[in-house]
Scaffold this active site. Structure first.
Site, PDB file in Angstrom:
ATOM      1  CG  ASP A 171      26.115 -20.542 -36.178  1.00 52.13           C
ATOM      2  OD1 ASP A 171      27.027 -21.396 -36.209  1.00 52.13           O
ATOM      3  OD2 ASP A 171      25.153 -20.550 -36.967  1.00 52.13           O
ATOM      4  CB  SER A 172      29.667 -23.702 -32.843  1.00 46.96           C
ATOM      5  OG  SER A 172      30.802 -22.853 -32.892  1.00 46.96           O
TER       6      SER A 172
ATOM      7  CG  ASP B 217      29.181 -18.671 -38.248  1.00 48.01           C
ATOM      8  OD1 ASP B 217      28.991 -18.518 -39.463  1.00 48.01           O
ATOM      9  OD2 ASP B 217      29.108 -19.781 -37.671  1.00 48.01           O
TER      10      ASP B 217
ATOM     11  CE  LYS C 260      31.415 -20.411 -40.577  1.00 51.67           C
ATOM     12  NZ  LYS C 260      30.073 -21.010 -40.759  1.00 51.67           N
TER      13      LYS C 260
ATOM     14  CD  GLU D 245      25.442 -22.780 -41.696  1.00 53.90           C
ATOM     15  OE1 GLU D 245      24.360 -23.337 -41.982  1.00 53.90           O
ATOM     16  OE2 GLU D 245      25.978 -22.900 -40.579  1.00 53.90           O
TER      17      GLU D 245
ATOM     18  CD  GLU E 256      29.963 -28.454 -40.324  1.00 55.00           C
ATOM     19  OE1 GLU E 256      29.896 -27.214 -40.455  1.00 55.00           O
ATOM     20  OE2 GLU E 256      29.616 -29.059 -39.290  1.00 55.00           O
TER      21      GLU E 256
HETATM   22  O1  KIV Z   1      29.803 -22.271 -36.003  1.00 51.64           O
HETATM   23  C1  KIV Z   1      30.869 -22.868 -36.187  1.00 51.64           C
HETATM   24  O2  KIV Z   1      31.640 -23.128 -35.268  1.00 51.64           O
HETATM   25  C2  KIV Z   1      31.184 -23.272 -37.556  1.00 51.64           C
HETATM   26  C3  KIV Z   1      32.377 -24.136 -37.768  1.00 51.64           C
HETATM   27  C4  KIV Z   1      32.189 -25.468 -37.190  1.00 51.64           C
HETATM   28  C5  KIV Z   1      32.771 -24.182 -39.188  1.00 51.64           C
HETATM   29  O3  KIV Z   1      30.509 -22.900 -38.452  1.00 51.64           O
END
Ligand code: KIV
Length: 289
Positions: A42-43, A81, A111, A113, A180
């Site tokens: 989600d970055s 994510d 993924k 959190e 992280e």
């Molecule tokens: O969103 C992302 O890129 C991440 C990584 C930095 C682990 O969660």
């Protein structure tokens, strides 16, 4: 690359390489470069959309980028994510959203959190056949609760909290856990305690693998230089340089020279197709024509 293969890498003591990817071309390049895992993070909100945080990113957006990455990746394991508020609500909603990454996005896993508060959701997803990667320590979706992007687990009590989070997600069935923004010794301890691989970012060398945002790794984020990022190239600076040379040549008329232009095909010494497009499509203009 599959979930069992990643777990086997931990048992053999082989380090896992994970990099974020957001489109098919980058996915193909990173895959050919040897990345084991491509994370459609989600970055993308920050590096693709120019946002200040990942919070506004939606499931539709990540699923769209997943589809592109899945098309570009040949060997790598693709992880989608789950964005903020796509799994924090009801169990059913979390499960439905997770399923979209596999059904519509072509991802192999998701993924998410969090620690104990997401454990039941992880168990439900895993039960439905959706592999889940956990993410503990500095969790960017909780940026406001944490008071900024701060290293976590620095006091004894905070460290125990991160350890408990990591165990909670692993016990719930996560096949790997991202660590992280935590001290190296804490990450090494969690890595030793968990049976599943840990993938670190800003967590030191004691993890089973490492992950970086591809834009950071390639030097495409000129305004950001976090301590944990090693830049393996300077693409932003090189892109400016290439753009400047192109602009100079267009303005001076140096580009396109005869080499990059089509003749009428009547001259004997004229190649049938300019050399640059020959590998793409013989006798044609190339796919971009
Ligand atoms: O969103 C992302 O890129 C991440 C990584 C930095 C682990 O969660």
């Amino acid at each position: 690359m599959t979930v069992p293969m990643l777990r086997a890498m931990k048992s053999r003591g082989e380090r896992i390489t994970m990099i974020t990817a957001y489109d098919a071309t980058f996915a193909r390049m990173l895959d050919e470069g040897g990345a084991d895992v491509l994370l459609v993070g989600d970055s993308l909100g920050m590096v693709i959309q120019g946002l200040d945080s990942t919070l506004p990113v939606t499931v539709d957006e990540v699923v769209y980028h997943c589809r592109a990455v899945a098309r570009g990746a040949q060997h790598a394991h693709v992880v989608g994510d789950m964005p903020f508020m796509s799994y924090q609500g009801s169990l059913d909603e979390a499960l439905r959203n997770a399923g979209r990454f596999l059904k519509e996005g072509g991802a192999h896993a998701v993924k998410l959190e969090g620690g104990r508060e997401v454990a039941e959701k992880i168990a439900r997803m895993v039960g439905a056949g959706i592999p889940v990667m956990g993410h503990v320590g500095l969790t960017p979706q909780s940026v406001h609760a944490m008071g900024g992007f701060r290293v976590q687990g620095r006091t004894e009590e905070a460290a125990e909290r991160v350890v408990a989070e990591a165990h909670a997600v692993a016990d719930a069935g996560a096949y790997a856990v991202v660590l992280e923004g935590i001290p190296s010794n804490l990450a090494a301890r969690i890595t030793a305690e968990l049976d599943v691989p840990t993938i670190g970012i800003g967590a030191g060398p004691g993890c089973d693998g490492q992950v970086l945002v591809c834009y950071d790794l390639l030097g495409l984020t000129p305004d950001l230089r976090p301590k944990f990022v090693k830049r393996y190239d300077e693409w932003f600076a090189r892109g400016i340089d290439a753009t400047q040379r192109y602009c100079v040549e267009v303005r001076s008329g140096a580009f396109p020279s005869a080499e990059f232009a089509f003749g009428d095909g009547k001259r004997k010494d004229e190649p049938a197709v300019p050399a640059v497009v020959q590998p793409i499509v013989a006798g044609g203009y190339g796919p971009r024509g």
